[in-house]
Design a protein around this motif. Sequence first.
Motif, PDB file in Angstrom:
ATOM      1  N   GLY A 238       0.800  -1.206   0.000  1.00 35.51           N
ATOM      2  CA  GLY A 238       0.000   0.000   0.000  1.00 35.51           C
ATOM      3  C   GLY A 238       0.838   1.264   0.000  1.00 35.51           C
ATOM      4  O   GLY A 238       1.910   1.312   0.593  1.00 35.51           O
ATOM      5  N   ILE A 239       0.336   2.274  -0.666  1.00 32.72           N
ATOM      6  CA  ILE A 239       1.012   3.571  -0.738  1.00 32.72           C
ATOM      7  C   ILE A 239       0.051   4.659  -0.251  1.00 32.72           C
ATOM      8  O   ILE A 239      -1.158   4.463  -0.202  1.00 32.72           O
ATOM      9  N   LYS A 240       0.606   5.793   0.102  1.00 34.32           N
ATOM     10  CA  LYS A 240      -0.206   6.883   0.622  1.00 34.32           C
ATOM     11  C   LYS A 240      -1.082   7.479  -0.480  1.00 34.32           C
ATOM     12  O   LYS A 240      -0.675   7.606  -1.630  1.00 34.32           O
ATOM     13  N   SER A 241      -2.301   7.863  -0.094  1.00 37.11           N
ATOM     14  CA  SER A 241      -3.197   8.532  -1.034  1.00 37.11           C
ATOM     15  C   SER A 241      -3.986   9.598  -0.275  1.00 37.11           C
ATOM     16  O   SER A 241      -3.806   9.793   0.920  1.00 37.11           O
ATOM     17  N   PHE A 242      -4.881  10.245  -0.990  1.00 37.70           N
ATOM     18  CA  PHE A 242      -5.689  11.301  -0.379  1.00 37.70           C
ATOM     19  C   PHE A 242      -6.935  10.763   0.325  1.00 37.70           C
ATOM     20  O   PHE A 242      -7.609  11.488   1.042  1.00 37.70           O
ATOM     21  N   ASP A 243      -7.251   9.482   0.111  1.00 36.19           N
ATOM     22  CA  ASP A 243      -8.499   8.918   0.622  1.00 36.19           C
ATOM     23  C   ASP A 243      -8.275   8.263   1.987  1.00 36.19           C
ATOM     24  O   ASP A 243      -7.533   7.293   2.098  1.00 36.19           O
ATOM     25  N   PRO A 244      -8.931   8.749   3.051  1.00 33.23           N
ATOM     26  CA  PRO A 244      -8.711   8.201   4.397  1.00 33.23           C
ATOM     27  C   PRO A 244      -9.537   6.958   4.711  1.00 33.23           C
ATOM     28  O   PRO A 244      -9.495   6.459   5.838  1.00 33.23           O
ATOM     29  N   SER A 245     -10.293   6.449   3.736  1.00 34.89           N
ATOM     30  CA  SER A 245     -11.172   5.318   4.035  1.00 34.89           C
ATOM     31  C   SER A 245     -10.399   4.032   4.284  1.00 34.89           C
ATOM     32  O   SER A 245     -10.923   3.107   4.915  1.00 34.89           O
ATOM     33  N   THR A 246      -9.175   3.943   3.796  1.00 36.85           N
ATOM     34  CA  THR A 246      -8.293   2.820   4.105  1.00 36.85           C
ATOM     35  C   THR A 246      -6.968   3.360   4.609  1.00 36.85           C
ATOM     36  O   THR A 246      -6.632   4.527   4.363  1.00 36.85           O
ATOM     37  N   ARG A 247      -6.229   2.505   5.290  1.00 37.04           N
ATOM     38  CA  ARG A 247      -4.953   2.946   5.860  1.00 37.04           C
ATOM     39  C   ARG A 247      -4.008   3.431   4.762  1.00 37.04           C
ATOM     40  O   ARG A 247      -3.331   4.446   4.891  1.00 37.04           O
ATOM     41  N   ASN A 248      -3.948   2.686   3.656  1.00 36.96           N
ATOM     42  CA  ASN A 248      -3.155   3.052   2.494  1.00 36.96           C
ATOM     43  C   ASN A 248      -3.943   2.684   1.248  1.00 36.96           C
ATOM     44  O   ASN A 248      -5.027   2.105   1.327  1.00 36.96           O
ATOM     45  N   ARG A 276      -7.933  -2.770   7.403  1.00 34.47           N
ATOM     46  CA  ARG A 276      -9.304  -3.160   7.739  1.00 34.47           C
ATOM     47  C   ARG A 276      -9.496  -4.655   7.502  1.00 34.47           C
ATOM     48  O   ARG A 276      -9.409  -5.128   6.361  1.00 34.47           O
ATOM     49  N   PRO A 277      -9.789  -5.412   8.564  1.00 30.70           N
ATOM     50  CA  PRO A 277      -9.969  -6.857   8.409  1.00 30.70           C
ATOM     51  C   PRO A 277     -11.045  -7.239   7.406  1.00 30.70           C
ATOM     52  O   PRO A 277     -10.939  -8.268   6.731  1.00 30.70           O
ATOM     53  N   ASP A 278     -12.099  -6.399   7.294  1.00 34.04           N
ATOM     54  CA  ASP A 278     -13.190  -6.739   6.372  1.00 34.04           C
ATOM     55  C   ASP A 278     -12.775  -6.649   4.917  1.00 34.04           C
ATOM     56  O   ASP A 278     -13.415  -7.249   4.037  1.00 34.04           O
ATOM     57  N   LEU A 279     -11.701  -5.919   4.630  1.00 29.91           N
ATOM     58  CA  LEU A 279     -11.235  -5.766   3.252  1.00 29.91           C
ATOM     59  C   LEU A 279     -10.083  -6.709   2.901  1.00 29.91           C
ATOM     60  O   LEU A 279      -9.746  -6.872   1.723  1.00 29.91           O
ATOM     61  N   ILE A 280      -9.480  -7.311   3.907  1.00 28.65           N
ATOM     62  CA  ILE A 280      -8.297  -8.147   3.664  1.00 28.65           C
ATOM     63  C   ILE A 280      -8.589  -9.323   2.739  1.00 28.65           C
ATOM     64  O   ILE A 280      -7.833  -9.561   1.776  1.00 28.65           O
ATOM     65  N   PRO A 281      -9.658 -10.107   2.955  1.00 31.26           N
ATOM     66  CA  PRO A 281      -9.868 -11.262   2.074  1.00 31.26           C
ATOM     67  C   PRO A 281      -9.992 -10.894   0.603  1.00 31.26           C
ATOM     68  O   PRO A 281      -9.354 -11.520  -0.263  1.00 31.26           O
ATOM     69  N   ALA A 282     -10.803  -9.896   0.283  1.00 27.89           N
ATOM     70  CA  ALA A 282     -10.989  -9.503  -1.117  1.00 27.89           C
ATOM     71  C   ALA A 282      -9.681  -9.038  -1.737  1.00 27.89           C
ATOM     72  O   ALA A 282      -9.350  -9.386  -2.879  1.00 27.89           O
ATOM     73  N   CYS A 283      -8.907  -8.257  -0.987  1.00 26.22           N
ATOM     74  CA  CYS A 283      -7.649  -7.739  -1.529  1.00 26.22           C
ATOM     75  C   CYS A 283      -6.601  -8.840  -1.654  1.00 26.22           C
ATOM     76  O   CYS A 283      -5.785  -8.830  -2.581  1.00 26.22           O
ATOM     77  N   ALA A 284      -6.608  -9.792  -0.730  1.00 23.78           N
ATOM     78  CA  ALA A 284      -5.683 -10.920  -0.821  1.00 23.78           C
ATOM     79  C   ALA A 284      -5.949 -11.730  -2.085  1.00 23.78           C
ATOM     80  O   ALA A 284      -5.028 -12.083  -2.837  1.00 23.78           O
ATOM     81  N   LEU A 285      -7.225 -12.022  -2.350  1.00 23.50           N
ATOM     82  CA  LEU A 285      -7.594 -12.788  -3.534  1.00 23.50           C
ATOM     83  C   LEU A 285      -7.328 -11.993  -4.808  1.00 23.50           C
ATOM     84  O   LEU A 285      -6.899 -12.555  -5.825  1.00 23.50           O
ATOM     85  N   ALA A 286      -7.546 -10.685  -4.758  1.00 23.18           N
ATOM     86  CA  ALA A 286      -7.254  -9.841  -5.913  1.00 23.18           C
ATOM     87  C   ALA A 286      -5.762  -9.863  -6.222  1.00 23.18           C
ATOM     88  O   ALA A 286      -5.357  -9.877  -7.385  1.00 23.18           O
ATOM     89  N   GLY A 287      -4.945  -9.863  -5.166  1.00 25.40           N
ATOM     90  CA  GLY A 287      -3.500  -9.913  -5.368  1.00 25.40           C
ATOM     91  C   GLY A 287      -3.060 -11.191  -6.057  1.00 25.40           C
ATOM     92  O   GLY A 287      -2.256 -11.171  -6.995  1.00 25.40           O
ATOM     93  N   ILE A 288      -3.606 -12.332  -5.606  1.00 23.83           N
ATOM     94  CA  ILE A 288      -3.261 -13.607  -6.236  1.00 23.83           C
ATOM     95  C   ILE A 288      -3.746 -13.627  -7.672  1.00 23.83           C
ATOM     96  O   ILE A 288      -3.043 -14.077  -8.591  1.00 23.83           O
ATOM     97  N   ALA A 289      -4.963 -13.119  -7.911  1.00 28.12           N
ATOM     98  CA  ALA A 289      -5.501 -13.081  -9.265  1.00 28.12           C
ATOM     99  C   ALA A 289      -4.642 -12.222 -10.184  1.00 28.12           C
ATOM    100  O   ALA A 289      -4.529 -12.495 -11.387  1.00 28.12           O
ATOM    101  N   ALA A 290      -4.027 -11.181  -9.628  1.00 32.58           N
ATOM    102  CA  ALA A 290      -3.167 -10.295 -10.416  1.00 32.58           C
ATOM    103  C   ALA A 290      -1.786 -10.885 -10.659  1.00 32.58           C
ATOM    104  O   ALA A 290      -0.994 -10.307 -11.400  1.00 32.58           O
ATOM    105  N   GLY A 291      -1.488 -12.021 -10.004  1.00 30.49           N
ATOM    106  CA  GLY A 291      -0.206 -12.686 -10.241  1.00 30.49           C
ATOM    107  C   GLY A 291       0.760 -12.662  -9.083  1.00 30.49           C
ATOM    108  O   GLY A 291       1.927 -13.021  -9.245  1.00 30.49           O
TER     109      GLY A 291
END
Length: 345
Positions: A238-248, A276-291
């Motif tokens: 994760g990198i810094k952005s302007f949106d505070p809805s996620t940590r990065n 955010r624990p509620d977002l971890i599963p989706a992002c983990a699977l997205a990462g694997i799908a991306a390679g």
Amino acid sequence: MILILKNKATDGQIDHVLARVEELGLQHHLSRGTHRTIVGIIGDEDKLREEPLRAISGVAEVIPVLPPFKLASIDAHPDPSVIDVSGVKIGGGNLGMIAGPCSVEEPDRMFRIAESVAESGANLFRGGAYKPRTSPYAFQGTGEDGLKLLREVGDKFSMPVVTEVTDPRLVELVAGYADMLQVGARNMQNFALLTEVGKTKRPVLLKRGMSATITDLLMCAEYILSQGNPNVVLCERGIKSFDPSTRNLFDVAAVPMVHSLSHLPIIVDPSHATGRPDLIPACALAGIAAGADGVHVEVHDCPEVAKSDGPQALLPEQYAELAGQMRKMAELLGKQISPLPETLV
């Protein structure tokens, strides 16, 4: 390398540019267009990297043809690298699954969490014995005692362990206990630290800095590789952005981008990316799908009492469910989660 000259570059300035290229023992090809004059340079670009070509009168822009990260480049190593972490392989279709608490805590808790994530399918156990914290008053880790405990836990469950090293003076100490050295986001551009971990030959998990470009990340990997250590695994966290809805901001596009530029494996860390624990599963699977070549997830059996980063940790049962989903995703893509070694190599 290509030099683009200014619109109003004079013949004298152009001749000087060509003469300077010849002084470096390189060839040039001059192309005069209607609006631009371009000088193509033929030869070893390494001779030019430290030359202040942009400072030559009449030069508007300098465009390198080859990437500055020679050793990390896919041009230098066309096949994907496979990094062996004490018997667990990462890269080349083998997924590294790193799980564990943010910090090394009390022994009973560490053994419980390790047993749980190992049963779920994790193949590397993590925990920080040295913690770089934003506040000097926050928990800083348990030091060498934490390293000893981490090693004991890893040996019991035949899980290689990865932990962060924060200071060049600690590299030898940490390398004596850990199977893999983590260089955290805050230290990605700590070049003295990168040089020291490059001398150890221990596998290194290099996390992307919070404001780092992909080129920045690969250049930092180049520091480690240049010291003779080929065992580098990159991490998008994760990198810094302007949106505070996620940590990065979870930059999932970084995964295929790195694979297009480098032979080094890259894993994703949705825990630090989202917070955010509620977002971890989706992002983990997205990462694997991306390679991605693996996933790093923080797991704690009682996040509310965690020494650090409790709010972003999954519970063991949540990790077990995610691990099953990641296994199915890996099979779908023709990859495998590298099994635990019978004994640590």
